[in-house]
Design a protein around this motif. Structure first.
Motif, PDB file in Angstrom:
ATOM      1  N   VAL A   1      55.698  50.257  38.528  1.00 12.79           N
ATOM      2  CA  VAL A   1      56.253  51.427  37.833  1.00 12.79           C
ATOM      3  C   VAL A   1      57.606  51.162  37.187  1.00 12.79           C
ATOM      4  N   LEU A   2      58.612  50.832  37.994  1.00 13.40           N
ATOM      5  CA  LEU A   2      59.986  50.734  37.516  1.00 13.40           C
ATOM      6  C   LEU A   2      60.332  49.282  37.240  1.00 13.40           C
ATOM      7  N   ASP A   3      60.754  49.013  36.014  1.00 11.63           N
ATOM      8  CA  ASP A   3      61.070  47.635  35.643  1.00 11.63           C
ATOM      9  C   ASP A   3      62.408  47.216  36.238  1.00 11.63           C
ATOM     10  N   TRP A   4      63.502  47.803  35.791  1.00 12.86           N
ATOM     11  CA  TRP A   4      64.799  47.531  36.421  1.00 12.86           C
ATOM     12  C   TRP A   4      65.530  48.857  36.552  1.00 12.86           C
ATOM     13  N   ALA A   5      66.412  48.953  37.529  1.00 12.57           N
ATOM     14  CA  ALA A   5      67.003  50.247  37.876  1.00 12.57           C
ATOM     15  C   ALA A   5      68.518  50.163  37.925  1.00 12.57           C
ATOM     16  N   ARG A   6      69.177  51.099  37.215  1.00  2.27           N
ATOM     17  CA  ARG A   6      70.609  51.304  37.309  1.00  2.27           C
ATOM     18  C   ARG A   6      70.864  52.813  37.261  1.00  2.27           C
ATOM     19  N   THR A   7      71.970  53.246  37.837  1.00  4.43           N
ATOM     20  CA  THR A   7      72.300  54.672  37.810  1.00  4.43           C
ATOM     21  C   THR A   7      73.336  55.003  36.740  1.00  4.43           C
ATOM     22  N   ASP A   8      74.117  54.028  36.306  1.00  2.52           N
ATOM     23  CA  ASP A   8      75.144  54.247  35.282  1.00  2.52           C
ATOM     24  C   ASP A   8      75.027  53.107  34.276  1.00  2.52           C
TER      25      ASP A   8
ATOM     26  N   LEU B   1      63.516  63.894  41.972  1.00  2.00           N
ATOM     27  CA  LEU B   1      62.115  63.464  42.053  1.00  2.00           C
ATOM     28  C   LEU B   1      61.386  64.189  43.181  1.00  2.00           C
ATOM     29  N   LYS B   2      62.124  64.501  44.273  1.00  2.00           N
ATOM     30  CA  LYS B   2      61.563  65.172  45.450  1.00  2.00           C
ATOM     31  C   LYS B   2      60.360  64.402  46.009  1.00  2.00           C
ATOM     32  N   ARG B   3      60.534  63.096  46.100  1.00  2.00           N
ATOM     33  CA  ARG B   3      59.462  62.237  46.601  1.00  2.00           C
ATOM     34  C   ARG B   3      59.240  62.451  48.098  1.00  2.00           C
TER      35      ARG B   3
ATOM     36  N   GLU C   1      57.903  64.320  35.689  1.00  2.00           N
ATOM     37  CA  GLU C   1      56.524  64.560  36.106  1.00  2.00           C
ATOM     38  C   GLU C   1      55.654  63.340  35.818  1.00  2.00           C
ATOM     39  N   LEU C   2      55.852  62.729  34.660  1.00  2.00           N
ATOM     40  CA  LEU C   2      55.101  61.517  34.340  1.00  2.00           C
ATOM     41  C   LEU C   2      55.414  60.418  35.341  1.00  2.00           C
ATOM     42  N   PHE C   3      56.684  60.314  35.722  1.00  2.00           N
ATOM     43  CA  PHE C   3      57.101  59.304  36.687  1.00  2.00           C
ATOM     44  C   PHE C   3      56.433  59.553  38.036  1.00  2.00           C
ATOM     45  N   ARG C   4      56.341  60.819  38.459  1.00  2.00           N
ATOM     46  CA  ARG C   4      55.647  61.142  39.717  1.00  2.00           C
ATOM     47  C   ARG C   4      54.181  60.694  39.658  1.00  2.00           C
ATOM     48  N   GLN C   5      53.546  60.909  38.518  1.00  2.00           N
ATOM     49  CA  GLN C   5      52.149  60.511  38.375  1.00  2.00           C
ATOM     50  C   GLN C   5      51.993  59.002  38.500  1.00  2.00           C
TER      51      GLN C   5
ATOM     52  N   ILE D   1      62.604  50.201  46.676  1.00  2.00           N
ATOM     53  CA  ILE D   1      63.083  51.511  46.265  1.00  2.00           C
ATOM     54  C   ILE D   1      61.895  52.407  45.969  1.00  2.00           C
ATOM     55  N   LEU D   2      62.095  53.722  46.093  1.00  2.00           N
ATOM     56  CA  LEU D   2      61.087  54.727  45.758  1.00  2.00           C
ATOM     57  C   LEU D   2      59.807  54.577  46.577  1.00  2.00           C
ATOM     58  N   GLY D   3      59.918  53.956  47.742  1.00  2.00           N
ATOM     59  CA  GLY D   3      58.746  53.762  48.579  1.00  2.00           C
ATOM     60  C   GLY D   3      57.775  52.726  48.060  1.00  2.00           C
TER      61      GLY D   3
END
Length: 407
Positions: free
Chosen positions: A107-114, A141-143, A205-209, A255-257
């Motif tokens: 799902v997630l390629d690379w992750a940064r918050t800022d 996200l409320k995962r 929502e797309l990300f949750r899917q 991350i993100l389970g």
């Protein structure tokens, strides 16, 4: 090493004419207009290759020929998608392109918050805050199980990440929430993987899917799916002399389970041995690996240099609380000078690109992709060119000097 540059095609605001002026030799790019899973035709490959060559450079590395999510989670159409992938490899080889950087991150390629974290000198860098990422996961996200996962992560780090996320909740505005969503799942993903596009109206929502596709997938299962994919394509790689080099997970922890399977020495050793073929190799991204305290970057380079087919020269700095930022190319946890010595000793022809340069001198106002500034990366390229010239003199290797003059 060959001095290359990641370029996002004919619509990139950074032009090939600009890159020729700063001494770039090879281009790292992809057919960004082809949807994930579809075959890259020889005609499209040839058109882009010839365009690059018209500026005096070569298409050195494909980054990336995306591995579809269905291949990663073993969907019912994965065999057909692998067949499409194999045909794309054949077509690339027929056009003289033999190195493929890809990733196996769900799902997630690379992750940064800022994406514009300020530095004391007025520049900015990409930044990862555990508290902000946990806030996104738990409250936006409320995962399911997010709070438990971050509690466990905090215990490992001797840090109350859940408490910090809860404190953030008291100060975050709707505008702050929107910016965090943009930073995590839109601006860092849309131009890379194609899973999320900037024009998508409901990215959360797309990300949750997308996350739901991996429900129940364990690290061992994801490893097995990677083995299945590599085993299937290796005959074509042998036939066409194609070098697959997986990019480490960024950041190099779960991350993100979602399971992450290219994060450390054990992971790299596993996938190289799982499909023990010289065409199965590594993209040595010093930046991704240096974002994890558990990784000794220099030791990893020494151990895996002979199975490395592409190098990303960058470095991260980890703060005392575990948050990290992109460092300058002469700082951080990755000793790029020593890495240059290692890789030049083993294979001085390896393609190398600087990565995730600072945003500086107005880069932030020019519409560049997140992490891919022009002036910041040009500054980094100058630093790395100096490193390579010095190291090559040490090693007795003739350094290829750019010729920028004529009579």
């Amino acid at each position: 090493m060959e001095k290359t540059w990641r370029w996002f095609g004919k619509n990139d605001k950074i032009t090939l004419a600009m890159l020729r002026e700063i001494g770039v030799e090879g281009i790292v790019t992809a057919l960004h207009d082809v949807p994930n899973g579809e075959i890259w035709t020889r005609e499209k490959i040839r058109d882009l290759r010839e365009y690059i060559e018209s500026y005096g450079m070569r298409w050195s590395v494909v980054e990336s020929l995306p591995v579809s999510e269905s291949i990663k989670y073993a969907g019912p159409d994965r065999d057909q998608l692998i067949e499409n992938y194999k045909q794309s490899l054949r077509n690339l080889a027929a056009e003289g392109i033999h190195t493929i950087c890809y990733n196996f991150m769900p799902v997630l390629d690379w992750a940064r918050t800022d994406l514009l974290h300020p530095n004391p000198n007025g520049t900015s860098n990409l930044y990862f805050s555990f508290a902000q990422f946990a806030y996104f996961d738990i409250y936006i996200l409320k995962r399911e199980n997010a709070e438990q996962d971050w509690k466990a992560m905090g215990e490992k780090m001797d840090r109350d990440i859940v408490g910090e996320a809860a404190a953030l909740r008291q100060t975050m505005t709707p505008e702050d929430d929107h910016q965090l969503v943009e930073n995590i799942i839109v601006k860092t993903q849309g131009f890379v993987s194609g899973n999320i596009r900037e024009e998508d109206e409901h990215p959360v929502e797309l990300f949750r899917q997308l996350l739901s596709l991996y429900k129940g997938i364990t690290k061992d299962q994801l490893r097995e799916n990677m083995r299945y994919f590599l085993s299937a394509i290796m005959p074509v790689c042998d036939e066409c002399d194609m070098y697959m080099c997986v990019h480490p997970d960024d950041p190099p922890f779960q991350i993100l389970g979602l399971p992450r399977i290219v994060t450390c020495d054990e992971d790299i050793e596993w996938f190289l041995n799982a499909v023990d073929n010289p065409h199965n190799g590594l993209t040595f991204c010093a930046g991704s690996l240096s974002a994890g305290k558990h990784n000794d970057i220099t030791a990893l380079a020494r151990k895996y240099a002979a199975r490395t087919w592409f190098v990303h020269m960058r470095s991260c700095h980890i703060f005392d609380n575990g948050d990290f930022t992109e460092a300058g190319h002469l700082g951080g946890r990755a000793d790029l000078i020593e890495l240059a010595r290692i890789f030049e000793s083993v294979n001085p022809q390896l393609p190398m690109r600087v990565d995730h340069g600072m945003t500086m001198l107005g880069d932030e106002n020019r519409g560049y992709n997140a992490g891919y500034s022009f002036l910041g990366r040009m500054f980094a390229m100058g630093q790395v060119q100096g490193i390579l010239a010095t190291v090559d003199r040490e090693l007795g290797i003739e350094y290829k000097q750019p010729v920028n003059f004529r009579q």
